[in-house]
Design a protein around this motif. Sequence first.
Motif, PDB file in Angstrom:
ATOM      1  N   SER A  60       0.754  -1.279   0.054  1.00  0.00           N
ATOM      2  CA  SER A  60      -0.071   0.277   0.030  1.00  0.00           C
ATOM      3  C   SER A  60       0.745   1.292   0.190  1.00  0.00           C
ATOM      4  N   GLU A  61       0.328   2.398  -0.333  1.00  0.00           N
ATOM      5  CA  GLU A  61       0.651   3.774   0.111  1.00  0.00           C
ATOM      6  C   GLU A  61       1.285   3.741   1.768  1.00  0.00           C
ATOM      7  N   LYS A  62       2.055   4.702   2.033  1.00  0.00           N
ATOM      8  CA  LYS A  62       2.229   4.955   3.346  1.00  0.00           C
ATOM      9  C   LYS A  62       1.512   6.022   4.128  1.00  0.00           C
ATOM     10  N   MET A  63       1.400   5.757   5.391  1.00  0.00           N
ATOM     11  CA  MET A  63       0.465   6.732   6.235  1.00  0.00           C
ATOM     12  C   MET A  63       1.291   7.049   7.412  1.00  0.00           C
ATOM     13  N   THR A  64       1.318   8.597   7.887  1.00  0.00           N
ATOM     14  CA  THR A  64       1.853   8.774   9.052  1.00  0.00           C
ATOM     15  C   THR A  64       0.849   8.859  10.289  1.00  0.00           C
ATOM     16  N   LEU A  65       1.064   8.218  11.253  1.00  0.00           N
ATOM     17  CA  LEU A  65       0.142   8.353  12.360  1.00  0.00           C
ATOM     18  C   LEU A  65       0.578   9.603  13.235  1.00  0.00           C
ATOM     19  N   HIS A  66      -0.371  10.450  13.381  1.00  0.00           N
ATOM     20  CA  HIS A  66       0.091  11.898  14.268  1.00  0.00           C
ATOM     21  C   HIS A  66      -0.369  11.817  15.513  1.00  0.00           C
ATOM     22  N   ALA A  67      -0.032  12.517  16.626  1.00  0.00           N
ATOM     23  CA  ALA A  67      -0.565  12.145  17.897  1.00  0.00           C
ATOM     24  C   ALA A  67      -1.868  12.620  18.180  1.00  0.00           C
ATOM     25  N   GLU A  68      -2.350  13.574  17.269  1.00  0.00           N
ATOM     26  CA  GLU A  68      -3.569  14.074  17.651  1.00  0.00           C
ATOM     27  C   GLU A  68      -4.622  12.874  16.966  1.00  0.00           C
ATOM     28  N   ASP A  69      -4.110  12.296  15.855  1.00  0.00           N
ATOM     29  CA  ASP A  69      -5.286  11.021  15.654  1.00  0.00           C
ATOM     30  C   ASP A  69      -5.167   9.692  16.611  1.00  0.00           C
ATOM     31  N   ILE A  70      -3.907   9.601  17.181  1.00  0.00           N
ATOM     32  CA  ILE A  70      -4.108   8.464  18.047  1.00  0.00           C
ATOM     33  C   ILE A  70      -4.775   9.068  19.360  1.00  0.00           C
ATOM     34  N   ILE A  71      -4.762  10.194  19.753  1.00  0.00           N
ATOM     35  CA  ILE A  71      -5.466  10.598  20.981  1.00  0.00           C
ATOM     36  C   ILE A  71      -6.911  10.602  20.723  1.00  0.00           C
ATOM     37  N   ASP A  72      -7.359  10.831  19.396  1.00  0.00           N
ATOM     38  CA  ASP A  72      -8.641  11.145  19.017  1.00  0.00           C
ATOM     39  C   ASP A  72      -9.407   9.725  18.941  1.00  0.00           C
ATOM     40  N   PHE A  73      -8.743   8.988  18.281  1.00  0.00           N
ATOM     41  CA  PHE A  73      -9.309   7.633  18.323  1.00  0.00           C
ATOM     42  C   PHE A  73      -9.291   6.994  19.639  1.00  0.00           C
ATOM     43  N   GLY A  74      -8.213   6.895  20.378  1.00  0.00           N
ATOM     44  CA  GLY A  74      -8.207   6.436  21.740  1.00  0.00           C
ATOM     45  C   GLY A  74      -9.328   7.001  22.874  1.00  0.00           C
ATOM     46  N   CYS A  75      -9.565   8.264  22.524  1.00  0.00           N
ATOM     47  CA  CYS A  75     -10.621   8.959  23.328  1.00  0.00           C
ATOM     48  C   CYS A  75     -11.982   8.291  22.767  1.00  0.00           C
ATOM     49  N   LYS A  76     -12.201   8.139  21.705  1.00  0.00           N
ATOM     50  CA  LYS A  76     -13.487   7.680  21.070  1.00  0.00           C
ATOM     51  C   LYS A  76     -13.626   6.081  21.282  1.00  0.00           C
ATOM     52  N   PHE A  77     -12.593   5.333  21.229  1.00  0.00           N
ATOM     53  CA  PHE A  77     -12.825   3.883  21.256  1.00  0.00           C
ATOM     54  C   PHE A  77     -11.818   3.136  21.939  1.00  0.00           C
ATOM     55  N   ASP A  78     -10.589   3.388  22.490  1.00  0.00           N
ATOM     56  CA  ASP A  78     -10.067   2.699  23.369  1.00  0.00           C
ATOM     57  C   ASP A  78      -9.424   3.837  24.648  1.00  0.00           C
ATOM     58  N   PRO A  79     -10.094   4.119  25.454  1.00  0.00           N
ATOM     59  CA  PRO A  79      -9.872   5.305  26.224  1.00  0.00           C
ATOM     60  C   PRO A  79      -8.912   4.697  27.457  1.00  0.00           C
ATOM     61  N   GLN A  80      -7.589   4.560  27.229  1.00  0.00           N
ATOM     62  CA  GLN A  80      -6.810   3.996  28.260  1.00  0.00           C
ATOM     63  C   GLN A  80      -5.604   5.043  28.155  1.00  0.00           C
ATOM     64  N   PRO A  81      -5.121   5.555  29.277  1.00  0.00           N
ATOM     65  CA  PRO A  81      -4.132   6.706  29.179  1.00  0.00           C
ATOM     66  C   PRO A  81      -2.962   6.552  28.243  1.00  0.00           C
ATOM     67  N   PHE A  82      -2.360   5.365  27.943  1.00  0.00           N
ATOM     68  CA  PHE A  82      -1.545   5.175  26.994  1.00  0.00           C
ATOM     69  C   PHE A  82      -1.854   5.402  25.530  1.00  0.00           C
ATOM     70  N   HIS A  83      -3.065   5.686  25.397  1.00  0.00           N
ATOM     71  CA  HIS A  83      -3.708   6.092  23.908  1.00  0.00           C
ATOM     72  C   HIS A  83      -4.336   7.527  24.136  1.00  0.00           C
ATOM     73  N   THR A  84      -4.411   8.034  25.174  1.00  0.00           N
ATOM     74  CA  THR A  84      -5.241   9.293  25.378  1.00  0.00           C
ATOM     75  C   THR A  84      -4.459  10.453  25.918  1.00  0.00           C
ATOM     76  N   ASP A  85      -3.434  10.317  26.795  1.00  0.00           N
ATOM     77  CA  ASP A  85      -2.802  11.602  27.409  1.00  0.00           C
ATOM     78  C   ASP A  85      -1.379  11.250  27.293  1.00  0.00           C
ATOM     79  N   MET A  86      -0.693  12.172  26.686  1.00  0.00           N
ATOM     80  CA  MET A  86       0.687  12.377  26.566  1.00  0.00           C
ATOM     81  C   MET A  86       1.713  12.088  27.774  1.00  0.00           C
TER      82      MET A  86
END
Length: 196
Positions: A60-86
Amino acid sequence: MAARRAAREVSAARGALRVAVARSAARRASIMHEARGAREATPMTRRYLEDLKIGEKWMSEKMTLHAEDIIDFGCKFDPQPFHTDMEAAKAGPFGGLIASGWHLAAVAMKLCVRARLFGETPIVGVGADELRWLLPVRPGDVVYVERELVEIITHPDKPKRGIAKGRIDLKNQRDELVMRLYGLTSIPRRPADDLK
């Protein structure tokens, strides 16, 4: 005093999340625009089960994961501190913020869909086997999918469709395997009229 400081911290966190969500929305709009352009510019053909070959590979093409996207997804679907809070993530088991495994599965799906590996034939998933998360993915990591078709399954009681089983490897910028699963996709058989 402690209550005021806590209120300021909550307010700052909400503000940061609003900014992250706005950036994420802008990025989504840009991606959708690119996807529409790619569909319009690239003529695609429908692929049937009979067109597929075991051993087919693509990247596939390549995709960069940004902190904002990681936090956004974590807050919505997997709200654990290591996904939601730097900050809280620094004290967690991974020593910093990491993407949810479910986020990685969604990213892999997106990369597969955008690659149009079955042409105009939609990806109709019927399951996934052996999903494994092998390494953490952190903000700034660049991921891509390598897929190989490993099995084609037909059933006498379902003459119009079959199953394509593909090994889907999500790798990072160092070509390290971070996630593996086997995706099962329902693919139409070639209509009898087309076989003549």
